[in-house]
Write a protein that holds these residues in place. Sequence first.
Motif, PDB file in Angstrom:
ATOM      1  N   ILE A   2     -15.939 -36.368  28.833  1.00 40.27           N
ATOM      2  CA  ILE A   2     -16.197 -37.441  27.862  1.00 40.27           C
ATOM      3  C   ILE A   2     -17.279 -36.997  26.885  1.00 40.27           C
ATOM      4  O   ILE A   2     -17.199 -37.267  25.682  1.00 40.27           O
ATOM      5  N   ALA A   3     -18.290 -36.292  27.392  1.00 36.39           N
ATOM      6  CA  ALA A   3     -19.368 -35.779  26.533  1.00 36.39           C
ATOM      7  C   ALA A   3     -18.798 -34.800  25.507  1.00 36.39           C
ATOM      8  O   ALA A   3     -19.160 -34.841  24.322  1.00 36.39           O
ATOM      9  N   TYR A   4     -17.896 -33.936  25.956  1.00 39.52           N
ATOM     10  CA  TYR A   4     -17.295 -32.926  25.070  1.00 39.52           C
ATOM     11  C   TYR A   4     -16.464 -33.598  23.978  1.00 39.52           C
ATOM     12  O   TYR A   4     -16.487 -33.201  22.810  1.00 39.52           O
ATOM     13  N   ASP A   5     -15.730 -34.621  24.363  1.00 38.39           N
ATOM     14  CA  ASP A   5     -14.911 -35.363  23.401  1.00 38.39           C
ATOM     15  C   ASP A   5     -15.789 -36.052  22.360  1.00 38.39           C
ATOM     16  O   ASP A   5     -15.514 -35.993  21.156  1.00 38.39           O
ATOM     17  N   LEU A   6     -16.881 -36.685  22.806  1.00 37.37           N
ATOM     18  CA  LEU A   6     -17.793 -37.375  21.891  1.00 37.37           C
ATOM     19  C   LEU A   6     -18.487 -36.381  20.964  1.00 37.37           C
ATOM     20  O   LEU A   6     -18.676 -36.645  19.771  1.00 37.37           O
ATOM     21  N   TYR A   7     -18.840 -35.232  21.510  1.00 40.49           N
ATOM     22  CA  TYR A   7     -19.471 -34.158  20.731  1.00 40.49           C
ATOM     23  C   TYR A   7     -18.577 -33.736  19.559  1.00 40.49           C
ATOM     24  O   TYR A   7     -19.018 -33.626  18.416  1.00 40.49           O
ATOM     25  N   HIS A   8     -17.298 -33.524  19.844  1.00 39.83           N
ATOM     26  CA  HIS A   8     -16.363 -33.112  18.791  1.00 39.83           C
ATOM     27  C   HIS A   8     -16.153 -34.218  17.764  1.00 39.83           C
ATOM     28  O   HIS A   8     -16.067 -33.956  16.561  1.00 39.83           O
TER      29      HIS A   8
ATOM     30  N   LYS B 136     -24.485 -34.191  13.107  1.00 40.28           N
ATOM     31  CA  LYS B 136     -24.883 -32.941  13.758  1.00 40.28           C
ATOM     32  C   LYS B 136     -25.198 -33.194  15.231  1.00 40.28           C
ATOM     33  O   LYS B 136     -26.146 -33.904  15.565  1.00 40.28           O
ATOM     34  N   THR B 137     -24.381 -32.610  16.083  1.00 35.15           N
ATOM     35  CA  THR B 137     -24.464 -32.882  17.520  1.00 35.15           C
ATOM     36  C   THR B 137     -24.442 -31.588  18.315  1.00 35.15           C
ATOM     37  O   THR B 137     -23.746 -30.635  17.955  1.00 35.15           O
ATOM     38  N   PHE B 138     -25.213 -31.566  19.399  1.00 32.32           N
ATOM     39  CA  PHE B 138     -25.287 -30.394  20.273  1.00 32.32           C
ATOM     40  C   PHE B 138     -24.778 -30.755  21.667  1.00 32.32           C
ATOM     41  O   PHE B 138     -25.204 -31.741  22.268  1.00 32.32           O
ATOM     42  N   TYR B 139     -23.852 -29.938  22.160  1.00 31.72           N
ATOM     43  CA  TYR B 139     -23.386 -30.079  23.538  1.00 31.72           C
ATOM     44  C   TYR B 139     -22.774 -28.761  23.973  1.00 31.72           C
ATOM     45  O   TYR B 139     -22.069 -28.108  23.204  1.00 31.72           O
ATOM     46  N   GLU B 140     -23.033 -28.384  25.200  1.00 27.95           N
ATOM     47  CA  GLU B 140     -22.469 -27.158  25.749  1.00 27.95           C
ATOM     48  C   GLU B 140     -22.047 -27.432  27.187  1.00 27.95           C
ATOM     49  O   GLU B 140     -22.761 -28.109  27.934  1.00 27.95           O
ATOM     50  N   THR B 141     -20.866 -26.941  27.569  1.00 26.65           N
ATOM     51  CA  THR B 141     -20.387 -27.164  28.933  1.00 26.65           C
ATOM     52  C   THR B 141     -21.256 -26.465  29.970  1.00 26.65           C
ATOM     53  O   THR B 141     -21.306 -26.880  31.123  1.00 26.65           O
ATOM     54  N   ASP B 142     -21.945 -25.415  29.565  1.00 28.41           N
ATOM     55  CA  ASP B 142     -22.916 -24.743  30.434  1.00 28.41           C
ATOM     56  C   ASP B 142     -24.188 -25.582  30.442  1.00 28.41           C
ATOM     57  O   ASP B 142     -24.892 -25.679  29.433  1.00 28.41           O
ATOM     58  N   SER B 143     -24.505 -26.206  31.566  1.00 28.46           N
ATOM     59  CA  SER B 143     -25.645 -27.132  31.625  1.00 28.46           C
ATOM     60  C   SER B 143     -26.977 -26.440  31.366  1.00 28.46           C
ATOM     61  O   SER B 143     -27.915 -27.059  30.849  1.00 28.46           O
TER      62      SER B 143
END
Length: 281
Positions: free
Chosen positions: A144-150, A158-165
């Motif tokens: 859900i975080a990845y979807d919101l990031y995109h 401007k948003t930052f998110y990475e699957t690597d915690s």
Amino acid sequence: MVTVILEKIEQQYKSLSKQQKKLADFILKNPNDIISLTSKEVGEKADVSTATVVRFAQQQGLDTFADLKIAIASQLSSGKVIVDAVIDRNDSTKVMSEKLEQVYASSVQKSYAMLKIADIDKSVKLINAANNIYILGVGTSGLIAYDLYHKFNRYGIKTFYETDSHMNLEFLTSATKDDVVIAISYSGKTKEVAVGTEYAFENKIPVISITRTDSNLINSSNVVLGVPDNERTIRVAAIASKLSTMYVADLLFISIMQERFGMMKDSAIRTNQLVNKLKDK
């Protein structure tokens, strides 16, 4: 307003005793049968004492077991039925599809019922005033975080998110008081999310959390967008919690989009034009 008694029981589930959970399991799985049974018969079928059945009804704020039956009957007649989503070994594909449809519907209904519009509005205000957005989430919440990031980036936020915690926490060290952190964790116990949330809160970076209202994340959040506690341990997968969390995240996104409609529309057009070049022959 019809009392949604089955939902109330499900929300209490994790705090119930072992005997009460056995009774709750039976009630949630067989709400139609309860109406025609006596407290003794329910106790026998759920493998608990008659006294446990009576006390359980009183725990729901009702005087007698008869009142519990009336409350269940009222909910059933209203059509607002919370079905038990446990997949049984003998379920047909049709039965499983019906269960899944009801889980989808009830998850959204319960999430909607929990909404606090003032908190959504406060979250929108924080995000609109922020220079950057940092999102935290792993596992199912990470999807859900990845979807919101995109979505945010696609529409010019401007948003930052990475699957690597680890990298996500590395990004977070660059955040300032003029940014916002969105922490997504149904349980609130995910260490990767909790560590980042605590860091942000201690450094006066506004935190918006999407989590259960009994989550530890609420202690390090400026705004809490609550999701219902609708995942009992006997469920096969985190379907209901994923749907509830996604509903809140999507509502947050479209609320932001509404506020920034002109700017976000232009950004989306530019993004589509660039991506479409990949399709050119």
